[in-house]
Design a protein around this motif. Structure first.
Motif, PDB file in Angstrom:
ATOM      1  N   ALA A 199      36.095 -29.167  83.141  1.00 23.17           N
ATOM      2  CA  ALA A 199      35.954 -28.094  84.136  1.00 23.17           C
ATOM      3  C   ALA A 199      34.781 -27.159  83.833  1.00 23.17           C
ATOM      4  CB  ALA A 199      37.258 -27.295  84.226  1.00 23.17           C
ATOM      5  N   LEU A 200      34.702 -26.653  82.611  1.00 21.41           N
ATOM      6  CA  LEU A 200      33.679 -25.652  82.296  1.00 21.41           C
ATOM      7  C   LEU A 200      32.289 -26.282  82.285  1.00 21.41           C
ATOM      8  CD1 LEU A 200      35.483 -23.467  79.606  1.00 21.41           C
ATOM      9  CD2 LEU A 200      35.539 -23.303  82.098  1.00 21.41           C
ATOM     10  N   ARG A 201      32.201 -27.486  81.716  1.00 22.21           N
ATOM     11  CA  ARG A 201      30.911 -28.173  81.700  1.00 22.21           C
ATOM     12  C   ARG A 201      30.427 -28.435  83.122  1.00 22.21           C
ATOM     13  NH1 ARG A 201      28.287 -32.599  82.428  1.00 22.21           N
ATOM     14  NH2 ARG A 201      30.036 -33.472  83.560  1.00 22.21           N
ATOM     15  N   ARG A 202      31.379 -28.815  83.993  1.00 22.22           N
ATOM     16  CA  ARG A 202      31.042 -29.098  85.393  1.00 22.22           C
ATOM     17  C   ARG A 202      30.484 -27.855  86.078  1.00 22.22           C
ATOM     18  NH1 ARG A 202      35.712 -30.808  86.781  1.00 22.22           N
ATOM     19  NH2 ARG A 202      35.148 -32.972  86.390  1.00 22.22           N
ATOM     20  N   ALA A 203      31.174 -26.714  85.896  1.00 20.77           N
ATOM     21  CA  ALA A 203      30.735 -25.469  86.546  1.00 20.77           C
ATOM     22  C   ALA A 203      29.312 -25.127  86.107  1.00 20.77           C
ATOM     23  CB  ALA A 203      31.692 -24.330  86.206  1.00 20.77           C
ATOM     24  N   LYS A 204      29.059 -25.243  84.806  1.00 26.41           N
ATOM     25  CA  LYS A 204      27.722 -24.898  84.297  1.00 26.41           C
ATOM     26  C   LYS A 204      26.659 -25.848  84.840  1.00 26.41           C
ATOM     27  CE  LYS A 204      28.639 -24.776  79.885  1.00 26.41           C
ATOM     28  NZ  LYS A 204      28.406 -24.733  78.437  1.00 26.41           N
ATOM     29  N   ALA A 205      26.948 -27.154  84.775  1.00 33.08           N
ATOM     30  CA  ALA A 205      25.941 -28.149  85.165  1.00 33.08           C
ATOM     31  C   ALA A 205      25.598 -28.045  86.645  1.00 33.08           C
ATOM     32  CB  ALA A 205      26.451 -29.553  84.837  1.00 33.08           C
ATOM     33  N   MET A 206      26.626 -27.869  87.481  1.00 31.26           N
ATOM     34  CA  MET A 206      26.360 -27.853  88.926  1.00 31.26           C
ATOM     35  C   MET A 206      25.651 -26.568  89.346  1.00 31.26           C
ATOM     36  SD  MET A 206      29.664 -29.916  90.410  1.00 31.26           S
ATOM     37  CE  MET A 206      29.126 -30.134  92.102  1.00 31.26           C
ATOM     38  N   SER A 208      23.652 -24.809  87.391  1.00 35.54           N
ATOM     39  CA  SER A 208      22.277 -24.814  86.911  1.00 35.54           C
ATOM     40  C   SER A 208      21.412 -25.717  87.787  1.00 35.54           C
ATOM     41  CB  SER A 208      22.228 -25.160  85.418  1.00 35.54           C
ATOM     42  OG  SER A 208      21.686 -26.417  85.219  1.00 35.54           O
ATOM     43  N   LYS A 209      21.992 -26.822  88.284  1.00 34.00           N
ATOM     44  CA  LYS A 209      21.248 -27.681  89.211  1.00 34.00           C
ATOM     45  C   LYS A 209      20.980 -26.946  90.527  1.00 34.00           C
ATOM     46  CE  LYS A 209      19.780 -31.543  88.927  1.00 34.00           C
ATOM     47  NZ  LYS A 209      18.375 -31.798  88.502  1.00 34.00           N
ATOM     48  N   MET A 210      21.994 -26.235  91.012  1.00 33.44           N
ATOM     49  CA  MET A 210      21.850 -25.483  92.266  1.00 33.44           C
ATOM     50  C   MET A 210      20.727 -24.448  92.158  1.00 33.44           C
ATOM     51  SD  MET A 210      24.642 -22.901  93.943  1.00 33.44           S
ATOM     52  CE  MET A 210      24.108 -21.455  93.022  1.00 33.44           C
ATOM     53  N   ASP A 211      20.706 -23.718  91.026  1.00 32.95           N
ATOM     54  CA  ASP A 211      19.653 -22.702  90.828  1.00 32.95           C
ATOM     55  C   ASP A 211      18.282 -23.362  90.750  1.00 32.95           C
ATOM     56  OD1 ASP A 211      21.541 -20.746  90.830  1.00 32.95           O
ATOM     57  OD2 ASP A 211      21.654 -20.540  88.648  1.00 32.95           O
TER      58      ASP A 211
ATOM     59  N   SER B   7      22.201 -17.742  88.653  1.00 30.34           N
ATOM     60  CA  SER B   7      22.491 -16.904  89.822  1.00 30.34           C
ATOM     61  C   SER B   7      23.764 -16.087  89.599  1.00 30.34           C
ATOM     62  CB  SER B   7      22.607 -17.771  91.072  1.00 30.34           C
ATOM     63  OG  SER B   7      23.584 -18.764  90.901  1.00 30.34           O
ATOM     64  N   ILE B   8      24.792 -16.728  89.017  1.00 28.70           N
ATOM     65  CA  ILE B   8      26.045 -15.991  88.819  1.00 28.70           C
ATOM     66  C   ILE B   8      25.846 -14.904  87.768  1.00 28.70           C
ATOM     67  CG2 ILE B   8      28.453 -16.188  88.082  1.00 28.70           C
ATOM     68  CD1 ILE B   8      28.566 -18.917  89.326  1.00 28.70           C
ATOM     69  N   GLY B   9      25.058 -15.198  86.723  1.00 32.88           N
ATOM     70  CA  GLY B   9      24.787 -14.202  85.683  1.00 32.88           C
ATOM     71  C   GLY B   9      24.133 -12.957  86.255  1.00 32.88           C
ATOM     72  N   ARG B  10      23.154 -13.167  87.122  1.00 22.68           N
ATOM     73  CA  ARG B  10      22.467 -12.013  87.735  1.00 22.68           C
ATOM     74  C   ARG B  10      23.439 -11.195  88.579  1.00 22.68           C
ATOM     75  NH1 ARG B  10      18.172 -16.002  87.981  1.00 22.68           N
ATOM     76  NH2 ARG B  10      18.980 -16.842  89.932  1.00 22.68           N
ATOM     77  N   LYS B  11      24.340 -11.914  89.267  1.00 24.00           N
ATOM     78  CA  LYS B  11      25.321 -11.206  90.084  1.00 24.00           C
ATOM     79  C   LYS B  11      26.320 -10.460  89.215  1.00 24.00           C
ATOM     80  CE  LYS B  11      25.939 -11.235  93.769  1.00 24.00           C
ATOM     81  NZ  LYS B  11      25.570 -10.041  94.533  1.00 24.00           N
ATOM     82  N   VAL B  12      26.638 -11.013  88.043  1.00 23.61           N
ATOM     83  CA  VAL B  12      27.550 -10.327  87.118  1.00 23.61           C
ATOM     84  C   VAL B  12      26.932  -8.994  86.697  1.00 23.61           C
ATOM     85  CG1 VAL B  12      28.502 -10.406  84.770  1.00 23.61           C
ATOM     86  CG2 VAL B  12      28.778 -12.360  86.290  1.00 23.61           C
ATOM     87  N   VAL B  13      25.612  -8.985  86.433  1.00 23.22           N
ATOM     88  CA  VAL B  13      24.936  -7.743  86.056  1.00 23.22           C
ATOM     89  C   VAL B  13      25.053  -6.726  87.196  1.00 23.22           C
ATOM     90  CG1 VAL B  13      22.690  -6.713  85.549  1.00 23.22           C
ATOM     91  CG2 VAL B  13      23.343  -8.866  84.478  1.00 23.22           C
TER      92      VAL B  13
END
Lengths: 251, 223
Positions: A199-206, A208-211, B7-13
């Protein structure tokens, strides 16, 4: 029987991603109300072909609201004025005689125009490849009842899984953010026991790809949820935020 | 660093600084209410917050919160405009469930900063800054005579109206900002979203009404 209507179509024409686009205007006459929006475009294209002109390019496939291929920003709404429905499920009876109907492609840096109303949504596939799956070992399948899942959780996962990846959330968002899509794809797996280990790895990977692909930052305007043809809720975005923050705090 | 490159990190700030600023507003509003009951009591608060180093340190921390919140706001807006692409929709309709404030947070924030600049000029410059440079009579009144400065400011109808406009913008900014911060921090779901929205509407209204009450009372007294 629906009555026939006549109206003006303003359609975005653009030859390629780098070309300058413009609107073309077409007069449509005596279109029956039970014609779907895409069938109406088919009628237009047949007329254009008969006149020896180039037909309008638009995406479509299943035409029953499941595949997520149809798009179109119609009169200021992704998938048109109907709620909880895709463009292919939109019928001309929604419009009135004499209306001007403006049809635009999804406009977002993440979805460049290929031609006319067709945009390149392969960014969504790349986000899915980054983590929208579960890794399982092959072998004999275990009994379905061996892993019990409470009904409310199963329902929530199913609601998230109803996302068809059409991109209406990005099209509706003033920030061009893909958070509703990504959160639905993360939630459908992270809610279930099979998806939990990654779960956590998935949230981070997706994320970071989105950004990386140039989608915007979510500012919680809720336009995505209002325009989503599958009514996916922004509570999924809250879950994704939770999982991502948890993952980063653990690092 | 995930607080700047995701993006989420910036929003957390944005959320954490925003919530901290909401807390500051709460204390500020409560202290203002003292002026309604007692001039001496209010000036005691002013004296206490002007002369000690802890208060000064607090002011610096507060300024840092504002600066971070504002810099991130402009940064996020620039990124979001870029993500929108170069073409804009010819026809665009706001769905019914989308709050007006949520789409105009930067504009509202800019009004809040302008109001803040006026407010610092009216009060802080004559009070804390005057003490710091060792000229407590800079604004014409003693630096610890906060009550006197309230009377002076709100006897001017132009300032009174500007302050009311400022507070209205603040109300819109807070009603979206409060629940939005909770959503960004992940403390939300289909049940809590309505609770948070209700809480943020009530809380913003109480804060803004508290500030407005002081402005109105002193304006009316001086008519």
């Amino acid at each position: 029987m629906d009555k026939n209507i006549s109206f003006t179509l303003k359609i975005w024409r653009q030859n390629g991603p780098k070309e300058q686009g413009h609107f073309d205007t077409f007069q449509m006459k005596d279109i029956p109300g039970d014609t779907s929006f895409l069938e109406m475009l088919d009628i237009l294209n047949e007329q254009l072909i008969e006149e020896g002109k180039e037909p309008v390019v638009f995406d479509h496939d299943c035409r029953e609201g499941i595949c997520g291929m149809c798009s179109l920003y119609i009169n200021g709404h992704p998938h048109g004025p109907a709620t909880g429905a895709t463009t292919c499920q939109l019928y001309m009876r929604r419009f009135n005689d004499g209306d001007v109907i403006t049809v635009e492609p999804w406009r977002s840096a993440g979805f460049p125009v290929i031609k006319d109303l067709m945009v390149d949504r392969s960014a969504y596939d790349k986000i899915m490849q980054a983590g929208g799956y579960i890794s399982i070992r092959t072998g004999a399948p275990q009994d379905a009842n061996a892993i019990l899942i409470p009904k409310p959780i199963a329902d929530e996962a199913m609601d998230a899984a109803s996302c068809i990846g059409c991109g209406a959330c990005v099209a509706a968002c003033k920030n061009g953010s893909a958070m509703l899509f990504v959160s639905a794809k993360v939630s459908q797996l992270n809610l279930l026991p099979q998806g939990k280990p990654e779960a956590l790895r998935r949230a981070k990977a997706m994320i970071s790809k989105m950004d990386e692909l140039g989608f915007g930052n979510c500012t919680n305007t809720r336009a995505c949820e209002a325009e989503c043809p599958k009514n996916v809720s922004i509570s999924n975005i809250a879950r994704l935020n939770r999982d991502f923050i948890k993952a980063k705090l653990k690092d | 660093m995930w607080l700047s490159n995701s993006s989420i990190g910036r929003k957390v700030v944005m959320s954490v600084t925003g919530i901290a600023l909401v807390l500051f507003l709460t204390f500020h509003m409560l202290m203002n209410l003292v002026a309604l009951f007692s001039a001496e009591g209010y000036n005691m608060v002013c004296e206490f917050l002007g002369t000690n180093w802890y208060a000064l340190l607090g002011t610096l921390a507060l300024a840092a919160l504002f600066v971070i919140h504002i810099i991130y706001a402009f940064w996020l807006t620039m990124m979001n405009r870029a993500a929108r692409g170069s073409e804009r929709y010819a026809v665009s309709v706001k769905p019914k469930t989308v709050e007006w404030a949520s789409q105009n947070m930067l504009a509202l924030g800019v009004i809040v900063i302008l109001g803040l600049a006026l407010h610092l000029f009216n009060f802080w410059y004559n009070m804390m800054f005057a003490e710091l440079i060792g000229n407590p009579l800079m604004g014409g009144l003693s630096a610890t005579d906060g009550y006197g400065y309230i009377v002076e400011t709100f006897s001017n109808p132009v300032f009174f109206i500007l302050y009311i406009v400022w507070l209205c913008a603040l109300w819109f900014h807070l009603t979206h900002g409060f629940w939005s911060a909770m959503q960004t921090l992940g403390w939300n779901n289909t049940i809590w979203i309505n609770r948070w929205k209700c809480i943020s509407n009530i809380y913003s209204t109480v804060i803004v009404l508290g500030f407005m009450l002081v402005a109105v009372v002193f304006f009316v007294k001086n008519l």
